[in-house]
Design an enzyme around this catalytic site. Structure first.
Site, mmCIF file in Angstrom:
data_model
loop_
_atom_site.group_PDB
_atom_site.id
_atom_site.type_symbol
_atom_site.label_atom_id
_atom_site.label_comp_id
_atom_site.label_asym_id
_atom_site.label_seq_id
_atom_site.Cartn_x
_atom_site.Cartn_y
_atom_site.Cartn_z
ATOM 1 N N ARG A 208 28.973 -15.791 4.876
ATOM 2 C CA ARG A 208 29.888 -16.620 5.674
ATOM 3 C C ARG A 208 30.978 -15.773 6.340
ATOM 4 O O ARG A 208 31.339 -16.015 7.493
ATOM 5 C CB ARG A 208 30.533 -17.680 4.764
ATOM 6 C CG ARG A 208 31.344 -18.692 5.506
ATOM 7 C CD ARG A 208 30.752 -20.057 5.333
ATOM 8 N NE ARG A 208 31.415 -21.000 6.234
ATOM 9 C CZ ARG A 208 31.102 -22.279 6.278
ATOM 10 N NH1 ARG A 208 30.167 -22.755 5.491
ATOM 11 N NH2 ARG A 208 31.718 -23.081 7.117
ATOM 12 N N MET B 161 30.511 -28.306 13.601
ATOM 13 C CA MET B 161 30.367 -28.749 12.221
ATOM 14 C C MET B 161 30.429 -27.618 11.204
ATOM 15 O O MET B 161 29.765 -27.662 10.170
ATOM 16 C CB MET B 161 29.079 -29.556 12.054
ATOM 17 C CG MET B 161 29.041 -30.825 12.888
ATOM 18 S SD MET B 161 30.487 -31.876 12.628
ATOM 19 C CE MET B 161 30.157 -32.468 10.983
ATOM 20 N N LYS B 162 31.214 -26.623 11.505
ATOM 21 C CA LYS B 162 31.445 -25.547 10.536
ATOM 22 C C LYS B 162 32.950 -25.329 10.357
ATOM 23 O O LYS B 162 33.714 -25.306 11.337
ATOM 24 C CB LYS B 162 30.806 -24.246 11.022
ATOM 25 C CG LYS B 162 29.279 -24.179 10.803
ATOM 26 C CD LYS B 162 28.927 -23.984 9.353
ATOM 27 C CE LYS B 162 27.420 -23.886 9.125
ATOM 28 N NZ LYS B 162 26.702 -25.128 9.466
ATOM 29 N N ILE B 163 33.335 -25.085 9.129
ATOM 30 C CA ILE B 163 34.727 -24.782 8.819
ATOM 31 C C ILE B 163 35.008 -23.331 9.207
ATOM 32 O O ILE B 163 34.288 -22.416 8.793
ATOM 33 C CB ILE B 163 35.014 -25.025 7.326
ATOM 34 C CG1 ILE B 163 34.798 -26.514 7.001
ATOM 35 C CG2 ILE B 163 36.435 -24.593 6.974
ATOM 36 C CD1 ILE B 163 34.748 -26.822 5.541
ATOM 37 N N ASN C 252 41.149 -29.410 17.463
ATOM 38 C CA ASN C 252 39.976 -30.121 16.980
ATOM 39 C C ASN C 252 40.142 -31.627 17.187
ATOM 40 O O ASN C 252 41.254 -32.153 17.112
ATOM 41 C CB ASN C 252 39.767 -29.849 15.486
ATOM 42 C CG ASN C 252 38.572 -30.594 14.923
ATOM 43 O OD1 ASN C 252 37.458 -30.455 15.407
ATOM 44 N ND2 ASN C 252 38.817 -31.411 13.903
ATOM 45 N N HIS D 296 38.871 -35.123 15.445
ATOM 46 C CA HIS D 296 38.219 -35.648 14.242
ATOM 47 C C HIS D 296 38.062 -37.156 14.378
ATOM 48 O O HIS D 296 39.026 -37.832 14.775
ATOM 49 C CB HIS D 296 39.051 -35.302 13.001
ATOM 50 C CG HIS D 296 38.456 -35.811 11.730
ATOM 51 N ND1 HIS D 296 37.317 -35.265 11.162
ATOM 52 C CD2 HIS D 296 38.835 -36.825 10.916
ATOM 53 C CE1 HIS D 296 37.015 -35.939 10.066
ATOM 54 N NE2 HIS D 296 37.911 -36.886 9.894
ATOM 55 N N ASP E 85 43.875 -25.490 11.018
ATOM 56 C CA ASP E 85 44.490 -24.501 10.112
ATOM 57 C C ASP E 85 43.473 -24.122 9.043
ATOM 58 O O ASP E 85 42.283 -24.434 9.171
ATOM 59 C CB ASP E 85 45.807 -25.030 9.536
ATOM 60 C CG ASP E 85 45.626 -26.234 8.622
ATOM 61 O OD1 ASP E 85 46.651 -26.844 8.249
ATOM 62 O OD2 ASP E 85 44.471 -26.572 8.277
ATOM 63 N N GLY F 217 43.033 -25.286 6.188
ATOM 64 C CA GLY F 217 42.516 -26.407 5.406
ATOM 65 C C GLY F 217 41.395 -27.101 6.164
ATOM 66 O O GLY F 217 40.977 -26.642 7.235
ATOM 67 N N ASP G 144 40.767 -30.258 8.213
ATOM 68 C CA ASP G 144 41.394 -31.401 8.905
ATOM 69 C C ASP G 144 42.799 -31.661 8.409
ATOM 70 O O ASP G 144 43.261 -32.808 8.350
ATOM 71 C CB ASP G 144 40.516 -32.653 8.744
ATOM 72 C CG ASP G 144 39.128 -32.427 9.321
ATOM 73 O OD1 ASP G 144 38.170 -32.964 8.746
ATOM 74 O OD2 ASP G 144 39.022 -31.692 10.310
#
Ligand SMILES: Nc1nc2c(c(=O)[nH]1)N[C@@H](CN(C=O)c1ccc(C(=O)N[C@@H](CCC(=O)O)C(=O)O)cc1)CN2
Ligand SMILES: NCC(=O)N[C@@H]1O[C@H](COP(=O)([O-])[O-])[C@@H](O)[C@H]1O
Length: 206
Positions: free
Chosen positions: A71, A96-98, A113, A115, A147, A149, A151
């Protein structure tokens, strides 16, 4: 007819899905009065967004997790690919990836982003299904800074949608997307032209 003489700010859009939010941002960028242009679309998988970008002549880059040893390597490569387009802002539009440390360090406070829920309620990859399952009567969308975190970044704008008794995930999500397709381009234009002031958790468009 407004014809801009000032250069348009380059943005990069990250996507993973059907790409209708990308299409909305693209339409806004093609408005003579808009202040930004999409320099590239970056996807983590083959998806509808790819053809939307190609049809508009926008460069497409694929950066798939499976193509990297881990990752962290994916995150570093993604940051390098995005950086190569020198964007002023990055927009995750159904991506769809952090994003990891390399992306967040490279573009701190410059990633927006959208959401499909009223954060802080129902974060994550399944916000619409989670809100519907909970039985909320009102949901909506949240445009926020990204950031480290999930969302949890400062909120820039929100919009609300009533939940109907016979709603399915798809019917509710489509009404939320209708809202996002107006709100997200508006926020992109605003952050590009006015910038953002943040104060801890709070963020305001200048
Ligand atoms: N560092 C951050 N990265 C991203 C954020 C964020 O807030 N912080 N928002 C997302 C978009 N998003 C919700 O709006 C979101 C997308 C995906 C996930 C998630 O759990 N992804 C899983 C894999 C899911 C899949 O591949 O189907 C994962 O990354 O392992 C959560 C929230 C954009 N990036
Ligand atoms: N948690 C991330 C997430 O769920 N993002 C959501 O993916 C959809 C993309 O639609 P599109 O593919 O039609 O542009 C949008 O509703 C966006 O909020």
């Amino acid at each position: 007819m407004n014809s801009r003489t000032a250069p348009r700010a380059p943005i990069v859009v990250l996507a993973s899905g059907t790409g209708t939010l990308l299409a909305a941002i693209l339409r806004r960028s093609q408005d003579p009065a808009s202040s930004f242009q999409i320099a590239a679309v970056v996807v983590d998988r083959d998806c509808g967004a790819v053809q939307i970008a190609r049809d508009a002549g926008v460069p497409v880059v694929t950066c798939a997790l499976a193509d990297h040893p881990d990752r962290a390597a994916w995150d570093r490569d993604l940051a390098a690919q995005v950086s190569s387009f020198a964007p002023q802002w990055i927009v995750t539009a159904g991506f769809m990836k952090i994003l990891g440390p390399a992306m967040l360090a490279g573009f701190a406070q410059r990633i927006v982003n959208s959401h499909p829920a009223l954060l802080p309620a129902f974060p994550g990859a399944h916000g619409v299904a989670d809100a519907l399952a909970y039985g909320v009567k009102v949901t909506g969308c949240t445009v926020h800074l990204v950031d480290d975190g999930v969302d949890t970044g400062p909120i820039l704008a929100q919009g609300t949608v009533e939940v109907y008794p016979d709603d399915t995930v798809d019917s509710l999500h489509e009404r939320i997307k209708t809202l996002e397709r107006d709100l997200l381009p508006d926020v992109v234009e605003a952050v590009v032209t006015r910038g953002v002031v943040t104060d801890g958790r709070k963020a305001h468009l200048k």
